[in-house]
Every structure is written in C-alpha cells, then in structure tokens.
Write an enzyme that holds these catalytic residues in place. Sequence first.
Site, PDB file in Angstrom:
ATOM      1  N   LYS A 278       0.851  -1.199   0.000  1.00  0.00           N
ATOM      2  CA  LYS A 278       0.000   0.000   0.000  1.00  0.00           C
ATOM      3  C   LYS A 278       0.886   1.248   0.000  1.00  0.00           C
ATOM      4  O   LYS A 278       2.021   1.202   0.477  1.00  0.00           O
ATOM      5  CB  LYS A 278      -0.846   0.023   1.283  1.00  0.00           C
ATOM      6  CG  LYS A 278      -1.985  -0.971   1.330  1.00  0.00           C
ATOM      7  CD  LYS A 278      -2.733  -0.833   2.648  1.00  0.00           C
ATOM      8  CE  LYS A 278      -3.857  -1.854   2.747  1.00  0.00           C
ATOM      9  NZ  LYS A 278      -4.939  -1.637   1.775  1.00  0.00           N
ATOM     10  N   GLU A 350      -6.218  -9.530   0.652  1.00  0.00           N
ATOM     11  CA  GLU A 350      -5.912 -10.682   1.512  1.00  0.00           C
ATOM     12  C   GLU A 350      -7.079 -11.084   2.405  1.00  0.00           C
ATOM     13  O   GLU A 350      -7.155 -12.213   2.859  1.00  0.00           O
ATOM     14  CB  GLU A 350      -4.679 -10.372   2.382  1.00  0.00           C
ATOM     15  CG  GLU A 350      -4.961  -9.587   3.676  1.00  0.00           C
ATOM     16  CD  GLU A 350      -5.550  -8.202   3.451  1.00  0.00           C
ATOM     17  OE1 GLU A 350      -5.375  -7.670   2.351  1.00  0.00           O
ATOM     18  OE2 GLU A 350      -6.214  -7.673   4.364  1.00  0.00           O
ATOM     19  N   ARG A 352     -10.309 -11.452   1.762  1.00  0.00           N
ATOM     20  CA  ARG A 352     -11.156 -12.496   1.171  1.00  0.00           C
ATOM     21  C   ARG A 352     -10.431 -13.841   1.168  1.00  0.00           C
ATOM     22  O   ARG A 352     -11.061 -14.891   1.221  1.00  0.00           O
ATOM     23  CB  ARG A 352     -11.577 -12.077  -0.242  1.00  0.00           C
ATOM     24  CG  ARG A 352     -10.449 -11.912  -1.220  1.00  0.00           C
ATOM     25  CD  ARG A 352     -10.841 -11.074  -2.441  1.00  0.00           C
ATOM     26  NE  ARG A 352     -10.985  -9.664  -2.113  1.00  0.00           N
ATOM     27  CZ  ARG A 352     -11.356  -8.722  -2.974  1.00  0.00           C
ATOM     28  NH1 ARG A 352     -11.630  -9.042  -4.219  1.00  0.00           N
ATOM     29  NH2 ARG A 352     -11.471  -7.470  -2.591  1.00  0.00           N
TER      30      ARG A 352
HETATM   31  N1  BES Z   1      -8.053  -3.888   4.459  1.00  0.00           N
HETATM   32  C1  BES Z   1      -8.246  -3.433   3.136  1.00  0.00           C
HETATM   33  C2  BES Z   1      -9.559  -2.705   2.928  1.00  0.00           C
HETATM   34  C3  BES Z   1      -9.731  -1.410   3.685  1.00  0.00           C
HETATM   35  C4  BES Z   1      -9.418  -0.201   3.087  1.00  0.00           C
HETATM   36  C5  BES Z   1     -10.258  -1.401   4.958  1.00  0.00           C
HETATM   37  C6  BES Z   1      -9.592   0.977   3.774  1.00  0.00           C
HETATM   38  C7  BES Z   1     -10.442  -0.219   5.640  1.00  0.00           C
HETATM   39  C8  BES Z   1     -10.105   0.974   5.056  1.00  0.00           C
HETATM   40  C9  BES Z   1      -8.235  -4.619   2.168  1.00  0.00           C
HETATM   41  O1  BES Z   1      -7.467  -5.704   2.531  1.00  0.00           O
HETATM   42  C10 BES Z   1      -7.705  -4.130   0.872  1.00  0.00           C
HETATM   43  O2  BES Z   1      -6.584  -3.702   0.835  1.00  0.00           O
HETATM   44  N2  BES Z   1      -8.515  -4.203  -0.169  1.00  0.00           N
HETATM   45  C11 BES Z   1      -8.137  -3.769  -1.460  1.00  0.00           C
HETATM   46  C12 BES Z   1      -8.723  -4.744  -2.446  1.00  0.00           C
HETATM   47  C13 BES Z   1      -8.260  -4.542  -3.861  1.00  0.00           C
HETATM   48  C14 BES Z   1      -6.782  -4.851  -3.987  1.00  0.00           C
HETATM   49  C15 BES Z   1      -9.074  -5.450  -4.742  1.00  0.00           C
HETATM   50  C16 BES Z   1      -8.699  -2.372  -1.686  1.00  0.00           C
HETATM   51  O3  BES Z   1      -9.808  -2.087  -1.227  1.00  0.00           O
HETATM   52  O4  BES Z   1      -8.021  -1.561  -2.295  1.00  0.00           O
HETATM   53 ZN    ZN Z   2      -7.158  -5.906   4.585  1.00  0.00          ZN
HETATM   54 ZN    ZN Z   3      -5.417  -5.506   1.900  1.00  0.00          ZN
END
Ligand code: BES
Ligand code: ZN
Ligand code: ZN
Length: 501
Positions: A278, A350, A352
Amino acid sequence: MQISWSNSSIHQLKTSALIVPLLADVAPSRLRGFDPRLAEAITKLNSHHDWRGDKGDVALFYPATVTDRLPHVARIILVGMGHQADWSYESMRQAVGLGIQTAKKHRLSDAAILLPEGTSLATARDLATIVTLAAYDFSYYKTQARAKDHPSLGRVVLCLPGAEVEINYTQAVAAGLAIGQATNFVRDLTNHPANVMTPRHLAQDAKELAGGDVQVQVYGRAELEKIKMGALLAVARGSVEEPQLIVAQYTPKLGKKAPLIALVGKGITFDSGGISIKPSDGMEEMKMDMAGAATALGVLAVARALELPIRLAVVLPVTENLPSGSATKPGDIITAYNSTTIEILNTDAEGRVVLADGLAYAAQEFAPDAIIDLATLTGAAIVALGHEAAPVMGNNAALVTAIKEAAERTGERVWELPLWDEYKEQVKSEIADVKNLGEGRTAGVIAGGAFLSYFVPEDIPWVHIDIAGTSMLDKSRRSYMPKGGSGWGVRLLVDLLENWK
Ligand code: BES
Ligand code: ZN
Ligand code: ZN
C-alpha cells in the site's frame, strides 16, 4: 462504569450534573412541572439565543442561581433534540451522548439523565448502552496520570421520576451496560496498535473470554498445516508472527437445540498490502483490519452476558499481511481449506483469502443454520457508502431482510448490493478455480462478496457485511461514536440474534 436507575423525584436527586434532553418547540414545559423557575431560566436562555434546543445544542448552568428547590443538583446540562416534527429516536441517542460528553469535558465523576415519562424497558436498555459508548476513552498509552487529576465519569443514574418500582429497569440497564462494555472492548481491540495487537495477543484476549457457556480454542501454524488451511497460511507467509485460527463457541444453558449461527471475522492485525504494498500515507490505519474478528468476539461476549437463546460458533482467521522474502507473490496459486484453488493477483486483497478458509471451516466443522461474516474487506465500501452504512450481500433474502430490520432498529445502517451470477463469473480465474480480484476497479465491494460465495455451500444462508467504512471513523460522526474504532456491528448483530426466527 456503573449505571443505575431511580424513580424518585428530581428534588431528591443528588448529582454533579442532571442531563436534560429537550425538544426545541416544547422545551421548558416538562420542567415547569418540576419547578417554574427552572422553566423560566430556560426560556431566558432561549430568548438570549444561548440555547435553542436544536440538535447538537448544549448549555450548562447552575440551578442554584435560579432556584433553591434542587439543592443537590450541582449543574444542569440541557441538550437539544430539535423540533418535534423532525424527531426520531436517534435524536434521543445523540442528545444523551452529547450530555455525557459534556459531563466528561467538565471532568465530572457522576451524572444523571432525566428520561421522558413512560420510557420503555427497551429504551432504558438502549440508552444505558449509549451512555457507556459516549463515556468511552482510549487512554492506555498516555503516560501522564490523567486519571488522578481528572476522574473519569464512573457513575450515571437514569432518572425516571414516578416510574413503577415493579418494572424491572435494573435488568434492562445491566443488559444495556453489558452491550456497551462489549462494544468498548471491540473498540479497544481495534484501537490498539499492531505491535501490541498481534495475532497471538488477539488469541490471548479471545481465550480470556472462555469460561461458563463459552469455549475457546486456538490453532497455530502446525495445526493449520495439518488441517490444510492453505489460504490463511499463504497470507501469513510474509510475517514472523504466527497466524492463529481462533474458534470460540457459545452454548446457552437451556437449549442445546437452539439455532446455531456462525460468525466469521477477518482478523488481519496489520495490512501493509504485502508484496502489492500500500502507499505509506495512511497505512497506519491498517492496524484496524481485524475489526471484523473483534466485533465477532464482542457479540460473543454479549451472547453470554444476556444468555441469548441461540448458539454461536465464532471462527476467526488471524494474521499479519506483510511483505518479505517468503511472502506470497502476485501470480501465486494456493489451495484453500475446501480444496478450491485461488490465483492471487493482488496480495492486498488478503481479507477475502483468509475468509475463504474461515468460511469453509465454519461450514464444514459446524454445519450451522446460518453464516454471517464481518470484514473490513474493501476500500470500495467507503467509496460507495462512506462511513454511514455497511454494504451487505448474501445468498438468502430472508437473512438479508432480518439484518436490514435490525439495522433500522439500532441505527447501524446497512445497504444491500446484488450478488448476481455475472459477478461470480468475474472472479473465475483462467488457470485456477478463482482469482482474488474482480474486473479491474469495477464493482469492488461485490467482487469481494462474489469471491467469498465460492467458500460457502449454497444451502447455508449466508450474509457478508463489509465494515471497512463503519468500523474505524476518521472523525466523530455521532456523539456516542468517537474518532477511531467504533465497535460498529455489535448492537446490530445482538439485535439480529435476539430477534432470530
Ligand atoms: N483492508 C483493506 C480494505 C480497507 C481499506 C479497509 C480501507 C479499511 C479501510 C483490504 O485488505 C484491501 O486492501 N482491499 C483492497 C482490495 C483490492 C486490492 C481489490 C482495496 O480495497 O483496495
Ligand atoms: Zn485488509
Ligand atoms: Zn489488503
């Protein structure tokens, strides 16, 4: 926190502050019955525009300056609920929360709240919860001995002048307090930083809930390898912290035949994104990525405290998601607990992946009557609904409807998204059974749900709740919900379980 109730007259009341929620249009009339001079004082505040009774309006004054009939009420805190025509019960919750916050700001150690005549048991219970939530503070890491100089609000009395003693408000208030405390426990788990709230630490906290009607088991890496939880292990590969599978069960004393509901919670104690790392801005927020697991534990605690007549099976896959030389890479193909193969296209999706194992395990081990999963799954949930509601989707209309109804009653809002077959097609992989991404950036929330559907047998009613937007707040949006971990979902699920049909 201690919460009690009293039916004696406010003239006998001894308190540091009496919190009085009032409507803007009929503000002083009730107080006139208690003391005309108090009512006059409020009319004066009104005419000077110090306090109009609008939502969010608050005024503090010393009753001794206007009347001698409340000798032991040191302060009055007026909180507005707006005009009668726009009133909803949520206005009452917000006003009570604001009153408690004001008492805290004035460093009072006790307060009382004047509730409307004829307050029901359900309302008294709910407001006891709201009081507990509004009094919450997260101050473990402040080294200044604040507590000594500034006592925290420790005692609150719900005033129901003239209420009949036979009505069992005591039990209602205790139940409300238990729900509030469980929610604050969830907030704590969510707010603790990831160097403290490691998978093992979370497992330890879960173990401490064991006893009585609650049983807790924790499995580490060796057991996970033995039972072939390939998806959870794949996410854990980049971290030196050992992954944990927490399995907790609640069985009510009466009724081993009670319906069995499985709660599956995402427990990523820190989500860096892994190799698909990230951006660093805001990454610290990802200590909250175990809020789904925390919420499930909070619901379990309430089920026991209220002796709910349902059985619970709580399944929590817990790990960190970090990059390293041993981390899972984009393109890797892994095998989940139910033998489905997953092509990992983005290691940041991760949640899912660990839930795949959690859901399949819950279905296979417990054959429950229903499965509900809670997960901070997608940033897309925040894009879609902000912080006001959580997207829900599932395979069973009756269960989705029951959740919508609980949401309406508790004010923890949900919004349904579709899980049509076309979406399930979008997460099929060309070289494995499924992939952990949908079609680019489209329908991101649904892609998460569609992926999960491959790990729940079709004959088990299942709902997925994406709490990414609701479980951690960037600022306070309701008087009883501070910035940070919100504990969102405890009141929703407790209401759902209490009304289980
Ligand atoms: N934990 C994150 C989702 C999240 C984002 C929770 C902001 C709370 C606040 C999750 O694991 C994630 O990174 N999801 C990605 C999925 C994508 C790569 C398909 C996302 O939402 O960008
Ligand atoms: Zn996450
Ligand atoms: Zn994530």
